[in-house]
Scaffold this motif. Structure first.
Motif, PDB file in Angstrom:
ATOM      1  N   ASP A  21     -25.061  -8.048  -7.753  1.00 32.05           N
ATOM      2  CA  ASP A  21     -26.165  -8.558  -8.562  1.00 32.05           C
ATOM      3  C   ASP A  21     -26.174 -10.076  -8.647  1.00 32.05           C
ATOM      4  O   ASP A  21     -27.215 -10.682  -8.838  1.00 32.05           O
ATOM      5  N   GLY A  22     -24.998 -10.699  -8.572  1.00 32.54           N
ATOM      6  CA  GLY A  22     -24.906 -12.142  -8.678  1.00 32.54           C
ATOM      7  C   GLY A  22     -24.681 -12.632 -10.088  1.00 32.54           C
ATOM      8  O   GLY A  22     -24.485 -13.814 -10.318  1.00 32.54           O
ATOM      9  N   TRP A  23     -24.695 -11.749 -11.065  1.00 32.04           N
ATOM     10  CA  TRP A  23     -24.493 -12.113 -12.465  1.00 32.04           C
ATOM     11  C   TRP A  23     -24.073 -10.888 -13.251  1.00 32.04           C
ATOM     12  O   TRP A  23     -24.157  -9.760 -12.783  1.00 32.04           O
ATOM     13  N   TRP A  24     -23.598 -11.110 -14.456  1.00 32.50           N
ATOM     14  CA  TRP A  24     -23.322 -10.039 -15.394  1.00 32.50           C
ATOM     15  C   TRP A  24     -23.590 -10.574 -16.793  1.00 32.50           C
ATOM     16  O   TRP A  24     -23.836 -11.751 -16.982  1.00 32.50           O
ATOM     17  N   THR A  25     -23.571  -9.680 -17.773  1.00 33.56           N
ATOM     18  CA  THR A  25     -23.860 -10.086 -19.146  1.00 33.56           C
ATOM     19  C   THR A  25     -22.608  -9.978 -19.994  1.00 33.56           C
ATOM     20  O   THR A  25     -21.801  -9.071 -19.815  1.00 33.56           O
ATOM     21  N   ASN A  26     -22.468 -10.917 -20.905  1.00 28.20           N
ATOM     22  CA  ASN A  26     -21.446 -10.847 -21.939  1.00 28.20           C
ATOM     23  C   ASN A  26     -22.166 -10.516 -23.229  1.00 28.20           C
ATOM     24  O   ASN A  26     -22.904 -11.325 -23.761  1.00 28.20           O
ATOM     25  N   GLY A  27     -21.998  -9.328 -23.707  1.00 26.86           N
ATOM     26  CA  GLY A  27     -22.686  -8.902 -24.915  1.00 26.86           C
ATOM     27  C   GLY A  27     -22.635  -7.392 -25.011  1.00 26.86           C
ATOM     28  O   GLY A  27     -22.063  -6.704 -24.161  1.00 26.86           O
ATOM     29  N   PHE A  28     -23.239  -6.868 -26.046  1.00 22.97           N
ATOM     30  CA  PHE A  28     -23.216  -5.436 -26.286  1.00 22.97           C
ATOM     31  C   PHE A  28     -24.620  -4.872 -26.170  1.00 22.97           C
ATOM     32  O   PHE A  28     -25.605  -5.549 -26.463  1.00 22.97           O
ATOM     33  N   ASP A  29     -24.710  -3.604 -25.782  1.00 18.22           N
ATOM     34  CA  ASP A  29     -25.998  -2.915 -25.711  1.00 18.22           C
ATOM     35  C   ASP A  29     -26.421  -2.501 -27.116  1.00 18.22           C
ATOM     36  O   ASP A  29     -25.599  -2.134 -27.943  1.00 18.22           O
ATOM     37  N   ASP A  30     -27.726  -2.551 -27.367  1.00 19.07           N
ATOM     38  CA  ASP A  30     -28.230  -1.976 -28.609  1.00 19.07           C
ATOM     39  C   ASP A  30     -28.635  -0.532 -28.343  1.00 19.07           C
ATOM     40  O   ASP A  30     -28.343   0.032 -27.297  1.00 19.07           O
ATOM     41  N   GLU A  31     -29.325   0.087 -29.275  1.00 21.55           N
ATOM     42  CA  GLU A  31     -29.666   1.513 -29.127  1.00 21.55           C
ATOM     43  C   GLU A  31     -30.635   1.786 -27.985  1.00 21.55           C
ATOM     44  O   GLU A  31     -30.732   2.901 -27.497  1.00 21.55           O
ATOM     45  N   VAL A  60     -24.011 -14.607 -17.108  1.00 21.54           N
ATOM     46  CA  VAL A  60     -23.006 -15.411 -16.426  1.00 21.54           C
ATOM     47  C   VAL A  60     -23.175 -15.231 -14.926  1.00 21.54           C
ATOM     48  O   VAL A  60     -23.193 -14.097 -14.433  1.00 21.54           O
ATOM     49  N   ASN A  61     -23.333 -16.338 -14.191  1.00 19.79           N
ATOM     50  CA  ASN A  61     -23.430 -16.268 -12.732  1.00 19.79           C
ATOM     51  C   ASN A  61     -22.065 -15.989 -12.138  1.00 19.79           C
ATOM     52  O   ASN A  61     -21.063 -16.551 -12.562  1.00 19.79           O
ATOM     53  N   CYS A  62     -22.039 -15.133 -11.136  1.00 24.69           N
ATOM     54  CA  CYS A  62     -20.801 -14.794 -10.432  1.00 24.69           C
ATOM     55  C   CYS A  62     -20.445 -15.916  -9.458  1.00 24.69           C
ATOM     56  O   CYS A  62     -21.316 -16.670  -9.008  1.00 24.69           O
ATOM     57  N   GLY A  63     -19.184 -16.026  -9.110  1.00 31.52           N
ATOM     58  CA  GLY A  63     -18.736 -17.047  -8.183  1.00 31.52           C
ATOM     59  C   GLY A  63     -19.167 -16.810  -6.747  1.00 31.52           C
ATOM     60  O   GLY A  63     -19.098 -17.708  -5.913  1.00 31.52           O
ATOM     61  N   CYS A  64     -19.640 -15.595  -6.430  1.00 33.70           N
ATOM     62  CA  CYS A  64     -20.068 -15.291  -5.060  1.00 33.70           C
ATOM     63  C   CYS A  64     -21.471 -15.805  -4.773  1.00 33.70           C
ATOM     64  O   CYS A  64     -21.955 -15.689  -3.655  1.00 33.70           O
ATOM     65  N   TRP A  65     -22.141 -16.374  -5.787  1.00 38.06           N
ATOM     66  CA  TRP A  65     -23.541 -16.764  -5.625  1.00 38.06           C
ATOM     67  C   TRP A  65     -23.819 -18.040  -6.404  1.00 38.06           C
ATOM     68  O   TRP A  65     -23.422 -18.200  -7.545  1.00 38.06           O
ATOM     69  N   ARG A 101     -23.055  -8.764  -1.142  1.00 36.26           N
ATOM     70  CA  ARG A 101     -23.380  -7.356  -1.401  1.00 36.26           C
ATOM     71  C   ARG A 101     -22.201  -6.548  -1.912  1.00 36.26           C
ATOM     72  O   ARG A 101     -22.377  -5.616  -2.685  1.00 36.26           O
ATOM     73  N   ARG A 102     -21.001  -6.876  -1.493  1.00 38.82           N
ATOM     74  CA  ARG A 102     -19.834  -6.074  -1.858  1.00 38.82           C
ATOM     75  C   ARG A 102     -18.892  -6.809  -2.817  1.00 38.82           C
ATOM     76  O   ARG A 102     -17.690  -6.586  -2.798  1.00 38.82           O
ATOM     77  N   CYS A 103     -19.425  -7.660  -3.643  1.00 33.66           N
ATOM     78  CA  CYS A 103     -18.601  -8.400  -4.600  1.00 33.66           C
ATOM     79  C   CYS A 103     -18.049  -7.430  -5.646  1.00 33.66           C
ATOM     80  O   CYS A 103     -18.805  -6.692  -6.280  1.00 33.66           O
ATOM     81  N   PRO A 104     -16.728  -7.427  -5.848  1.00 41.96           N
ATOM     82  CA  PRO A 104     -16.159  -6.495  -6.824  1.00 41.96           C
ATOM     83  C   PRO A 104     -16.439  -6.887  -8.277  1.00 41.96           C
ATOM     84  O   PRO A 104     -16.374  -6.030  -9.160  1.00 41.96           O
ATOM     85  N   GLN A 105     -16.773  -8.148  -8.539  1.00 41.63           N
ATOM     86  CA  GLN A 105     -16.999  -8.578  -9.921  1.00 41.63           C
ATOM     87  C   GLN A 105     -18.407  -8.265 -10.408  1.00 41.63           C
ATOM     88  O   GLN A 105     -18.588  -7.812 -11.534  1.00 41.63           O
ATOM     89  N   CYS A 106     -19.401  -8.528  -9.577  1.00 44.14           N
ATOM     90  CA  CYS A 106     -20.793  -8.351 -10.030  1.00 44.14           C
ATOM     91  C   CYS A 106     -21.482  -7.159  -9.381  1.00 44.14           C
ATOM     92  O   CYS A 106     -22.590  -6.804  -9.774  1.00 44.14           O
ATOM     93  N   GLY A 107     -20.884  -6.570  -8.365  1.00 41.29           N
ATOM     94  CA  GLY A 107     -21.499  -5.425  -7.698  1.00 41.29           C
ATOM     95  C   GLY A 107     -22.716  -5.786  -6.869  1.00 41.29           C
ATOM     96  O   GLY A 107     -23.554  -4.945  -6.606  1.00 41.29           O
TER      97      GLY A 107
END
Length: 86
Positions: A31-41, A51-56, A23-29
């Motif tokens: 969620d257990g994952w994050w995205t590598n990429g850019f937002d569109d409009e 990308v899966n975080c190392g905490c999960w 719950r308190r992972c500083p890397q993913c907040g």
């Protein structure tokens, strides 16, 4: 590693112990994952790489108990699976 009990009902009633994101992972907040990429409009990630975080570890799980069908009738909220074939 944060463990949690989960109940799966189909095709039979089973209790599983699964890993959840910290719950308190500083890397993913939490969620257990994050995205590598850019937002569109629209704020979506159309070509993002998840990308899966190392905490999960989503593959870390094990079945603790398979409840027999005769005992499953007494499980609160359980209904028998639909036996029709499509």
């Amino acid at each position: 590693m944060a463990l949690r009990l989960t109940c799966y009902t189909l095709p039979r009633l089973e209790l599983w112990l699964i890993d959840t994101p910290h719950r308190r992972c500083p890397q993913c907040g939490g969620d257990g994952w994050w995205t590598n990429g850019f937002d569109d409009e629209t704020g979506e990630h159309p070509d993002a790489e998840y990308v899966n975080c190392g905490c999960w570890n989503p593959d870390r799980r094990s079945c603790l108990l398979v409840v027999p069908s005769w005992a499953a009738r007494y499980w609160p909220g359980w209904t028998p699976p639909d036996t029709e074939t499509y």
